[in-house]
Design an enzyme around this catalytic site. Structure first.
Site, PDB file in Angstrom:
ATOM      1  N   ASN A 154       0.805  -1.233   0.000  1.00 27.12           N
ATOM      2  CA  ASN A 154       0.000   0.000   0.000  1.00 27.12           C
ATOM      3  C   ASN A 154       0.839   1.284   0.000  1.00 27.12           C
ATOM      4  O   ASN A 154       0.392   2.297  -0.532  1.00 27.12           O
ATOM      5  CB  ASN A 154      -0.997  -0.003   1.161  1.00 27.12           C
ATOM      6  CG  ASN A 154      -0.334  -0.192   2.505  1.00 27.12           C
ATOM      7  OD1 ASN A 154       0.823  -0.601   2.595  1.00 27.12           O
ATOM      8  ND2 ASN A 154      -1.070   0.105   3.556  1.00 27.12           N
ATOM      9  N   SER A 179       6.807  -5.669  -1.742  1.00 31.14           N
ATOM     10  CA  SER A 179       5.713  -6.580  -2.098  1.00 31.14           C
ATOM     11  C   SER A 179       5.809  -6.891  -3.579  1.00 31.14           C
ATOM     12  O   SER A 179       6.135  -6.024  -4.394  1.00 31.14           O
ATOM     13  CB  SER A 179       4.374  -5.912  -1.795  1.00 31.14           C
ATOM     14  OG  SER A 179       3.346  -6.603  -2.483  1.00 31.14           O
ATOM     15  N   GLU A 251       4.924  -4.765  11.755  1.00 31.57           N
ATOM     16  CA  GLU A 251       3.856  -3.779  11.536  1.00 31.57           C
ATOM     17  C   GLU A 251       2.750  -4.503  10.796  1.00 31.57           C
ATOM     18  O   GLU A 251       2.841  -4.718   9.586  1.00 31.57           O
ATOM     19  CB  GLU A 251       4.390  -2.612  10.696  1.00 31.57           C
ATOM     20  CG  GLU A 251       5.391  -1.728  11.410  1.00 31.57           C
ATOM     21  CD  GLU A 251       4.768  -0.921  12.525  1.00 31.57           C
ATOM     22  OE1 GLU A 251       3.533  -0.945  12.708  1.00 31.57           O
ATOM     23  OE2 GLU A 251       5.534  -0.267  13.256  1.00 31.57           O
ATOM     24  N   GLY A 253      -1.630  -5.949  10.637  1.00 35.62           N
ATOM     25  CA  GLY A 253      -2.958  -5.430  10.297  1.00 35.62           C
ATOM     26  C   GLY A 253      -3.730  -4.907  11.495  1.00 35.62           C
ATOM     27  O   GLY A 253      -3.245  -4.918  12.627  1.00 35.62           O
ATOM     28  N   CYS A 285      -3.344   0.298   6.959  1.00 38.64           N
ATOM     29  CA  CYS A 285      -3.394  -0.624   8.095  1.00 38.64           C
ATOM     30  C   CYS A 285      -4.046  -0.030   9.334  1.00 38.64           C
ATOM     31  O   CYS A 285      -4.727  -0.704  10.077  1.00 38.64           O
ATOM     32  CB  CYS A 285      -1.981  -1.056   8.432  1.00 38.64           C
ATOM     33  SG  CYS A 285      -0.892   0.357   8.662  1.00 38.64           S
ATOM     34  N   GLU A 459       7.857   1.874  14.645  1.00 41.15           N
ATOM     35  CA  GLU A 459       8.585   2.585  13.606  1.00 41.15           C
ATOM     36  C   GLU A 459       8.501   4.068  13.915  1.00 41.15           C
ATOM     37  O   GLU A 459       7.664   4.519  14.691  1.00 41.15           O
ATOM     38  CB  GLU A 459       7.980   2.281  12.224  1.00 41.15           C
ATOM     39  CG  GLU A 459       8.173   0.818  11.862  1.00 41.15           C
ATOM     40  CD  GLU A 459       8.059   0.498  10.379  1.00 41.15           C
ATOM     41  OE1 GLU A 459       7.002   0.810   9.796  1.00 41.15           O
ATOM     42  OE2 GLU A 459       9.021  -0.065   9.821  1.00 41.15           O
TER      43      GLU A 459
HETATM   44  P1  NAD Z   1       1.126  -9.689   3.060  1.00 43.24           P
HETATM   45  O1  NAD Z   1       1.224 -10.148   4.455  1.00 43.24           O
HETATM   46  O2  NAD Z   1       0.426 -10.543   2.087  1.00 43.24           O
HETATM   47  O3  NAD Z   1       2.581  -9.448   2.455  1.00 43.24           O
HETATM   48  C1  NAD Z   1       3.486  -8.564   3.064  1.00 43.24           C
HETATM   49  C2  NAD Z   1       4.882  -8.885   2.570  1.00 43.24           C
HETATM   50  O4  NAD Z   1       5.297 -10.134   3.116  1.00 43.24           O
HETATM   51  C3  NAD Z   1       5.022  -9.024   1.058  1.00 43.24           C
HETATM   52  O5  NAD Z   1       6.246  -8.452   0.655  1.00 43.24           O
HETATM   53  C4  NAD Z   1       5.042 -10.524   0.859  1.00 43.24           C
HETATM   54  O6  NAD Z   1       5.734 -10.933  -0.303  1.00 43.24           O
HETATM   55  C5  NAD Z   1       5.787 -10.974   2.091  1.00 43.24           C
HETATM   56  N1  NAD Z   1       5.543 -12.351   2.501  1.00 43.24           N
HETATM   57  C6  NAD Z   1       4.423 -13.084   2.331  1.00 43.24           C
HETATM   58  N2  NAD Z   1       4.583 -14.298   2.878  1.00 43.24           N
HETATM   59  C7  NAD Z   1       5.836 -14.329   3.414  1.00 43.24           C
HETATM   60  C8  NAD Z   1       6.583 -15.313   4.113  1.00 43.24           C
HETATM   61  N3  NAD Z   1       6.077 -16.502   4.391  1.00 43.24           N
HETATM   62  N4  NAD Z   1       7.827 -14.982   4.522  1.00 43.24           N
HETATM   63  C9  NAD Z   1       8.356 -13.772   4.267  1.00 43.24           C
HETATM   64  N5  NAD Z   1       7.690 -12.814   3.602  1.00 43.24           N
HETATM   65  C10 NAD Z   1       6.443 -13.079   3.176  1.00 43.24           C
HETATM   66  O7  NAD Z   1       0.489  -8.231   3.148  1.00 43.24           O
HETATM   67  P2  NAD Z   1      -0.009  -7.298   1.959  1.00 43.24           P
HETATM   68  O8  NAD Z   1      -1.247  -7.911   1.387  1.00 43.24           O
HETATM   69  O9  NAD Z   1       1.120  -6.978   1.066  1.00 43.24           O
HETATM   70  O10 NAD Z   1      -0.378  -5.957   2.742  1.00 43.24           O
HETATM   71  C11 NAD Z   1      -1.567  -5.776   3.417  1.00 43.24           C
HETATM   72  C12 NAD Z   1      -1.412  -6.063   4.891  1.00 43.24           C
HETATM   73  O11 NAD Z   1      -0.337  -5.295   5.407  1.00 43.24           O
HETATM   74  C13 NAD Z   1      -2.612  -5.683   5.697  1.00 43.24           C
HETATM   75  O12 NAD Z   1      -2.880  -6.661   6.660  1.00 43.24           O
HETATM   76  C14 NAD Z   1      -2.200  -4.391   6.364  1.00 43.24           C
HETATM   77  O13 NAD Z   1      -2.881  -4.091   7.532  1.00 43.24           O
HETATM   78  C15 NAD Z   1      -0.762  -4.621   6.587  1.00 43.24           C
HETATM   79  N6  NAD Z   1      -0.051  -3.354   6.724  1.00 43.24           N
HETATM   80  C16 NAD Z   1       0.422  -2.979   7.956  1.00 43.24           C
HETATM   81  C17 NAD Z   1       1.047  -1.763   8.126  1.00 43.24           C
HETATM   82  C18 NAD Z   1       1.571  -1.315   9.470  1.00 43.24           C
HETATM   83  O14 NAD Z   1       2.429  -0.452   9.503  1.00 43.24           O
HETATM   84  N7  NAD Z   1       1.100  -1.845  10.566  1.00 43.24           N
HETATM   85  C19 NAD Z   1       1.204  -0.909   7.036  1.00 43.24           C
HETATM   86  C20 NAD Z   1       0.723  -1.322   5.795  1.00 43.24           C
HETATM   87  C21 NAD Z   1       0.094  -2.543   5.654  1.00 43.24           C
END
Ligand code: NAD
Length: 485
Positions: A154, A179, A251, A253, A285, A459
């Site tokens: 995002n 991502s 960080e 969800g 998030c 962060e």
């Molecule tokens: P995601 O969990 O699907 O992926 C996040 C990242 O992790 C990607 O780069 C992905 O390739 C990687 N990944 C996936 N599986 C992995 C594994 N087994 N080992 C290592 N890396 C792996 O999340 P998304 O769909 O890209 O983003 C949306 C989510 O992110 C939502 O839940 C949102 O709330 C959260 N988010 C949190 C924050 C925060 O600061 N708290 C900020 C933005 C988004």
């Protein structure tokens, strides 16, 4: 598309672009049209090895510099980012589909803030002197080593910078994996850091999905992993890091509550609820997606909200008049559509929206459900799309108890004119990042992060330093050693 979006190569390793077409191709899709605008390749084991080797080498020399020297590089990178804000914002819009109106102010600019802030802080990272009578002790703040950053889709520029800036300020090197949905922006950040004087290998970008992430985390050269992603991914990453006792920042969800009391300024509360649900088309998030509105003002709130949502301008995200963009991907759009269907099926009242927009790309209408109850799926699970759930409540204790009945704890907000209530309610809410009469502000000076399933660590702000450095304690005896024998 008139913009050049195909990067020079897929990865940025050891100060230069690097390609390895043996890696699985990853298409980059422009969310506003569904067109492919670039292709990158997932990192092969050879690319990952080169990145980690380069990072380990660069880190040793980088850590020997004074903090001020390190800071100078970060501050220069911040300046370059600001000079290229438009170019970076266009790329961010192409990568994510977020409207240029947003990306011009929220992405490269936020990344520059982080580089500037931690660049400024770098020279003052010190330990302490601890007097112990005649003897004394001191602490030294040392870097962790090679850090891995893994980003969500995002905020690709911001996430990369929020991790890189404190990591580099503390004397670490980083390998960042964006991502797979938004692989473009972090490459530009790497280019800019090189231009600003960062040594080759200090900040590397490798592409790929979970598999590449796992390969990075499990490598013994890595000291720390900082993930921005979903809770299920967080569980896997944390577990993998735990095997080698690696440091983590998570960080994750949320399903954050926003409490609106009857004495609130209604216009501000509606504005806050809009920012808490529809900015970046709801793909944030910390969004306050459970909007608890005191019963006496619920209908007035819904009426004004519906009215103000008529100001949504959906369209080409590269047109600065557009203020509402598509979902990042078709897959994300389908997930959100599924939640909207669940909301209807489980009996919530659809006040507005609920459909795909009649245009190309992955656009969904901003959607508001009222009469939502705590047990409904749309009140329990993170949707990550433009779907607001409005729940009503009678009194403060009830609202706080219901707001806290979740495993998440990323953010929370309250709108009220009663100053005592504002602080009392925020004090009682289980959340890491809170807002009073506002929502979703994220200045770099303020720590950001969650409690419960929403994460570990913080962060931004001085707090981030704790998560990218470790203390060495040194006891100094000034007199003779007295041993029993
Ligand atoms: P995601 O969990 O699907 O992926 C996040 C990242 O992790 C990607 O780069 C992905 O390739 C990687 N990944 C996936 N599986 C992995 C594994 N087994 N080992 C290592 N890396 C792996 O999340 P998304 O769909 O890209 O983003 C949306 C989510 O992110 C939502 O839940 C949102 O709330 C959260 N988010 C949190 C924050 C925060 O600061 N708290 C900020 C933005 C988004």
């Amino acid at each position: 598309m008139i913009y050049e979006t195909q990067p020079t190569a897929s990865h940025y390793v050891d100060g230069a672009y690097l390609e390895d077409t043996d890696g699985t191709p990853i298409p980059v899709i422009y969310a506003a049209t569904g067109a492919r605008i670039a292709t990158v390749h997932a990192a092969t084991p050879a690319v990952i090895d080169r990145a980690l080797t380069a990072a380990a080498r660069a880190q040793t020399d980088w850590a020997r510099l004074s903090g001020r020297e390190r800071g100078r590089v970060l501050i220069r990178a911040a300046q370059i980012l600001r000079e290229r804000n438009r170019e970076m914002s266009v790329l961010e819009t192409c990568d994510t589909g977020k409207p240029l109106q947003e990306t011009l102010i929220a992405d490269a600019a936020s990344a520059a803030d982080a580089l500037e802030y931690f660049g400024g802080l770098a020279g003052s990272l010190t330990g302490e002197h601890i007097p112990l009578g005649g003897d004394w002790a001191y602490t030294m703040r040392e870097p962790l080593g090679v850090c891995v950053g893994i980003g969500a889709w995002n905020y690709p520029t911001q996430i990369a910078a929020w991790k890189a800036a404190p990591a580099l300020a503390c004397g670490n090197a980083m390998v960042f994996k964006p991502s797979e949905v938004t692989p473009l922006c972090a490459l530009k950040l790497a280019e800019i850091l090189t231009e600003a004087g960062a040594p080759a290998g200090l900040f590397n970008v490798v592409q790929g999905a979970g598999e590449a992430g796992q390969a990075l985390i499990s490598d013994p050269r890595v000291a720390k992993v900082s993930l921005t992603g979903s809770v299920p991914t967080g569980r896997k990453v944390y577990a993998a890091a735990a095997a080698d006792m690696k440091h983590v920042t998570m960080e994750l969800g949320g399903k954050s509550p926003l409490l609106i009391f009857e004495d609130a300024d209604l216009e501000n509360a509606v504005g806050g609820a809009i920012l808490a649900n529809f900015y970046s088309s709801g793909q944030i998030c910390s969004n306050g997606t459970r909007v608890f509105v005191q019963k006496s003002v619920k209908e007035a709130f819904l009426a004004r909200l519906t009215e103000r949502l008529k100001g949504v301008v959906m369209g080409d995200p590269l047109d600065e008049a557009t203020n509402f963009g598509p979902m990042v991907s078709e897959a994300q759009m389908r997930i959100v559509e599924g939640y909207i269907a669940k909301g209807v099926e489980e009996g919530a009242r659809l006040v507005t929206g609920g459909k795909r927009a009649a245009r190309d790309g992955f656009f969904l209408e901003p959607t508001v459900f009222a009469d939502v109850t705590d047990g409904m799926t749309i009140a329990r699970e993170e949707i990550f799309g433009p779907v607001m759930a409005v729940l009503d409540f009678e009194d403060e204790d009830e609202a706080v108890a219901r707001a806290n009945a979740t495993e998440f704890g990323l953010a929370a907000g309250v709108f009220t004119r009663d100053i005592s209530r504002a602080h009392r309610v925020i004090g009682a809410l289980k959340a890491g990042t809170c807002f009073i009469n506002s929502y979703n502000d994220a200045p770099v000076e303020m720590p950001f992060g969650g409690v419960g399933m929403s994460g570990v660590g913080r962060e931004n702000a001085k707090a981030a330093i704790e998560h990218y450095s470790q203390l060495k304690s040194v006891y100094v005896r000034m007199g003779d050693v007295e041993a029993p024998y």
